[in-house]
Design an enzyme around this catalytic site. Structure first.
Site, PDB file in Angstrom:
ATOM      1  N   TYR A  98      70.144 -26.215   1.205  1.00 21.49           N
ATOM      2  CA  TYR A  98      71.009 -27.218   1.828  1.00 21.49           C
ATOM      3  C   TYR A  98      72.333 -27.340   1.073  1.00 21.49           C
ATOM      4  O   TYR A  98      73.370 -27.648   1.661  1.00 21.49           O
ATOM      5  CB  TYR A  98      70.299 -28.566   1.904  1.00 21.49           C
ATOM      6  N   GLU A 140      60.540 -31.984   5.413  1.00 27.99           N
ATOM      7  CA  GLU A 140      59.991 -30.664   5.084  1.00 27.99           C
ATOM      8  C   GLU A 140      59.097 -30.720   3.847  1.00 27.99           C
ATOM      9  O   GLU A 140      58.080 -30.024   3.773  1.00 27.99           O
ATOM     10  CB  GLU A 140      61.139 -29.663   4.915  1.00 27.99           C
TER      11      GLU A 140
END
Length: 420
Positions: A98, A140
């Site tokens: 990310y 996640e």
């Protein structure tokens, strides 16, 4: 802890919606080119076909637009976020990725928009990106924790390869590591399959998601894969064609070969507690969309469920209809199972009433109400097939009085959620 936007930042993001409508695809196309060039290792993660066709860039542009448009009510995007997080978990996406994506996305947003990307706008988008990233990283993490013992790619050997139709072949996998347990997944979920592709840039890993097509609880995992016509592995353009990896499985992978799999994931699945033990289950599919529904059907049958089950499937003809013999046999053995087979182009020697039930594409208006259970307020509906078919079928069920909370639709692809 999830970072949040200030009201002023949220309003700034909202104001960029028209800009994203105009320049979003340019931003995401340039982003992918830049991030992959600067980080070649990402070639092992990103879908090469979706990169070559521009599908991934279009999907990300659509997601950015939807995020900005709904920045004040992210609950609207919950189904899309759930879907994408399951996809990420199935590809073993880690939090540090990310950071990379955020850096290059904001960089290319600034480059494309130029002077229009004021410090205020870029500051707001930086905060917005990390608000969404924090939500997804946390989701996640929870998905990874649910797997317990299995968080990375694992080696599996092909122990069976069985042709189900002219186009679809089933692959049976067992873990190379005999100590690795095969998980009892939720019927309807999928696994990612990864193979090393020598033809790409000197060799890269490529992964695709395939629905599990058998009931859980076996010593193996089974997927059933359609080979796309007209695609030949090795041709210059084959890497940009849909079905590229499925052709490698069909043409190059055989019993004894080893591939890599991830733990099963997916937000499309059957769960009895959601419906109740007597609620009818209506399984509607077209083409290869039947694979995930086979997992649900076999689970219900093997559990000796007494609930009414309807199987509605559409194919061109019997040669392309997978699992026909199994479905016919299950219908004979289980009086609670009703099967309706549509054939859009039956062969001249196929007999209506024997080889298929209804000529033409799936039309729910031609299915008896007693089989469709639209008058039963507990009935659960599961739909899988081409995107247009799924959306049309969902809308038809709603027209027939079925509430949206009782309809589940399997939407594959890169965040492909037509509703947003």
């Amino acid at each position: 802890m999830t970072r949040t936007l200030t009201p002023h930042q949220a309003a700034t993001i909202k104001s960029t919606v028209p800009v994203l409508a105009t320049h979003g695809l340019t931003i995401t196309t340039q982003f992918y080119a830049d991030v992959i060039t600067s980080n070649p290792v990402l070639k092992n993660i990103f879908n090469n076909t979706h990169q070559a066709t521009g599908h991934q860039a279009r999907a990300l542009a659509g997601a950015l637009y939807a995020y900005a448009a709904n920045i004040s009510d992210l609950g609207v995007l919950s189904p899309a976020i759930e879907l994408i997080c399951h996809k990420h978990a199935s590809l073993v996406i880690k939090p540090e990725m990310y950071d990379i994506v955020g850096t290059y996305l904001l960089k290319n947003m600034k480059l494309v928009l130029g002077d229009a990307a004021t410090p205020e706008i870029m500051d707001a988008w930086g905060a917005a990106y990390w608000q969404l990233a924090d939500i997804m990283i946390a989701k996640e993490k929870g998905l990874y924790e649910e797997t317990g013992y299995w968080k990375e790619w694992q080696e599996f050997k092909i122990v069976g390869k069985e042709k189900e139709s002219e186009e679809i072949t089933s692959f049976y996998f067992e873990p190379v590591d005999e100590g690795l347990k095969v998980p009892k997944y939720r019927p309807g979920q999928y696994v990612s399959v990864r193979v090393f592709v020598e033809e790409l840039d000197g060799g890269v890993w490529q992964a695709r998601q395939y629905s599990l097509s058998d009931a859980p609880g076996k010593k193996y995992l089974r997927i059933s894969v359609k080979k796309e016509a007209g695609v030949e592995v090795g041709e210059p353009k084959h890497v940009a064609e849909p079905g590229y990896l499925s052709n490698i499985l069909h043409g190059k992978k055989n019993v004894g070969d080893v591939v890599q799999l991830t733990h099963p994931f997916g937000d499309f699945y059957y769960e009895e507690k959601e419906a109740g033990k007597d609620a009818p289950a209506v399984l509607i599919s077209a083409g290869v969309g039947l694979t995930c529904l086979m997992s649900i059907l076999k689970t219900l049958v093997e559990e000796h469920s007494s609930r009414p089950i309807s199987w509605v499937h559409g194919a061109r003809d019997n040669k392309t209809r997978a699992f026909k013999k199994q479905i016919d046999e299950l219908a004979r053995e289980n009086k609670n199972l009703h099967s309706v087979a549509f054939s859009s182009s039956p062969a001249s020697d196929e007999v209506q009433g024997t080889d298929y039930d209804v000529k033409g594409r799936i039309d729910l208006g031609k299915v008896d109400k007693e089989v469709l259970f639209t008058d039963n307020v507990t009935a659960q509906y599961f739909i899988c097939g081409p995107t247009t078919f799924m959306v049309d079928t969902e809308n038809k069920l709603k027209d027939l009085g079925v509430s949206s909370d009782r309809i589940k639709v399997e939407l594959f692809g890169t965040g492909g959620v037509p509703r947003i």
